[in-house]
Scaffold this motif. Sequence first.
Motif, PDB file in Angstrom:
ATOM      1  N   ASP A   1      -2.793   0.289  -2.988  1.00 15.98           N
ATOM      2  CA  ASP A   1      -1.522   0.679  -3.613  1.00 15.98           C
ATOM      3  C   ASP A   1      -0.558   1.203  -2.547  1.00 15.98           C
ATOM      4  N   ASN A   2       0.709   1.232  -2.913  1.00 16.68           N
ATOM      5  CA  ASN A   2       1.768   1.575  -1.956  1.00 16.68           C
ATOM      6  C   ASN A   2       1.567   2.941  -1.299  1.00 16.68           C
ATOM      7  N   ALA A   3       1.073   3.884  -2.055  1.00 17.26           N
ATOM      8  CA  ALA A   3       0.886   5.241  -1.520  1.00 17.26           C
ATOM      9  C   ALA A   3      -0.110   5.249  -0.368  1.00 17.26           C
ATOM     10  N   LYS A   4      -1.195   4.450  -0.508  1.00 24.95           N
ATOM     11  CA  LYS A   4      -2.199   4.410   0.557  1.00 24.95           C
ATOM     12  C   LYS A   4      -1.669   3.708   1.800  1.00 24.95           C
ATOM     13  N   VAL A   5      -0.868   2.657   1.597  1.00 22.78           N
ATOM     14  CA  VAL A   5      -0.274   1.956   2.749  1.00 22.78           C
ATOM     15  C   VAL A   5       0.683   2.894   3.485  1.00 22.78           C
ATOM     16  N   LEU A   6       1.535   3.580   2.727  1.00 23.75           N
ATOM     17  CA  LEU A   6       2.477   4.521   3.335  1.00 23.75           C
ATOM     18  C   LEU A   6       1.738   5.635   4.066  1.00 23.75           C
ATOM     19  N   LYS A   7       0.662   6.130   3.492  1.00 26.38           N
ATOM     20  CA  LYS A   7      -0.119   7.201   4.117  1.00 26.38           C
ATOM     21  C   LYS A   7      -0.707   6.733   5.450  1.00 26.38           C
ATOM     22  N   ALA A   8      -1.243   5.503   5.473  1.00 22.91           N
ATOM     23  CA  ALA A   8      -1.844   4.977   6.708  1.00 22.91           C
ATOM     24  C   ALA A   8      -0.806   4.840   7.812  1.00 22.91           C
ATOM     25  N   VAL A   9       0.363   4.327   7.451  1.00 29.53           N
ATOM     26  CA  VAL A   9       1.436   4.170   8.448  1.00 29.53           C
ATOM     27  C   VAL A   9       1.940   5.533   8.893  1.00 29.53           C
ATOM     28  N   ARG A  10       2.060   6.475   7.946  1.00 23.91           N
ATOM     29  CA  ARG A  10       2.534   7.817   8.300  1.00 23.91           C
ATOM     30  C   ARG A  10       1.550   8.516   9.244  1.00 23.91           C
ATOM     31  N   GLN A  11       0.254   8.310   9.029  1.00 23.20           N
ATOM     32  CA  GLN A  11      -0.750   8.885   9.925  1.00 23.20           C
ATOM     33  C   GLN A  11      -0.639   8.279  11.323  1.00 23.20           C
ATOM     34  N   ALA A  12      -0.325   6.976  11.383  1.00 22.31           N
ATOM     35  CA  ALA A  12      -0.119   6.330  12.680  1.00 22.31           C
ATOM     36  C   ALA A  12       1.081   6.943  13.387  1.00 22.31           C
ATOM     37  N   CYS A  13       2.136   7.253  12.621  1.00 20.23           N
ATOM     38  CA  CYS A  13       3.323   7.907  13.189  1.00 20.23           C
ATOM     39  C   CYS A  13       2.967   9.279  13.762  1.00 20.23           C
TER      40      CYS A  13
END
Length: 423
Positions: free
Chosen positions: A108-120
């Motif tokens: 889901d979108n929340a998990k994708v956003l979380k993964a990218v945010r953690q990379a940031c």
Amino acid sequence: MYKLLIADDDEWIREGMRRSIPWEEGGIRVVGAAKDGQEAWDLIQQAKPDILLSDIRMPFMDGLQLAGLVKAHGLDTKVVFLTGYDDFSYAKQAIGLQAFDYILKYEDNAKVLKAVRQACDKLEEERAVVEKDRKGHGLMVNKFYSDLISGAGNEATVERDSKLLDISFCGSLFGAAAIRMDGVERFLKPNKSEDLELLLFSIKNVCTEVLALQVNGECQAQVVHYNHRINLLFNLGLTDAERFRVEAKRISLAVLSAIEQFLKIKVQIGIGSPGEGIKHIPFSYEEALIASQMKGMANEQGIIFYEQVKHSNNSHQAILKKVTDYIAAHFHNENLDLKEVAETVHITPSYVSTLFKKYNDINFSEYVIRVRMDKAMELLVHTDLKAYEIAESIGYPNTQYFSALFKKYTGLTPMEYRQQHRK
């Protein structure tokens, strides 16, 4: 905002992620979406994204090859792989390519956003470490050149430290320049030393950018923050003194012009004489400081060479006047010393001492005593202040020491002097 590039050959997934995930809420901006690895690589070179969210399997160039290019070119872009259920066999390869993470395409979108945010977050952490190292190296380099200017160290330590810092010289001819600022009061608030440091930082940045364009294989120049000012250190591969003057003037004019253009500050640059070896640098810098103080002697472009003023009594008298004016204004300070006064005219204590002996036939400490005693005599005759009050007002909190010094200077005690000279 962190820049994100999305790469996936499935348009529905690619555009769906770009449009439906609230990237900006996570401080992320999508700078492109690529349909294959080759297009993604082209976009990476143009947009320089912070994060690459990439499918593993794509035509022309797959995600692993794309990540390999990112790594080979030394980019700090973090890679997050999008995988299908049957792509986990690629996980080991992804880890070997320093991929930050991999997630299922259909999360889901929340998990994708979380993964990218953690990379940031990880990228920000790593960049902070790199920046700290860069600043640390910059401080060490500046310390190295500051030591050359001050005369600290010897040839052995210079050779050792230059290797450690990867510093090399193009020749054995060295010379220094000092930059003096005019009319900077509008930038500075009273008792705000950080304002001056910020201004010096700005000047150093301008100088660094100018030197990157002006130096060549035969002439090096380094910006050095030292002695509460910005200075230049020249090094030439040729031993021709005239060539040094030409190159030093060319570079100094470029620096002066850029400072005045970008910072709106008028400056004057004093240039010391060239000489062989690093041992000459402190002498050249001393000359540069003296030249930089000589108002009215610079050419119309604001450049003055020490050779123009070294035989000028007027130039020495101008420095002496600054020193004596400072003493006249601060003689009441009990801690007034040669070092403090020398700092006000930006030359070494030894040079101040030399000028005193040459032109006043008296050393610095004797001159300060004379100024204080003259003031004491004036106060004894024209005021009713007690001896201890006079002593404190001229920088001698110890009344007994003042009385002994006064008698040595005049032959009389303070009270005897008052009685004899009052009408």
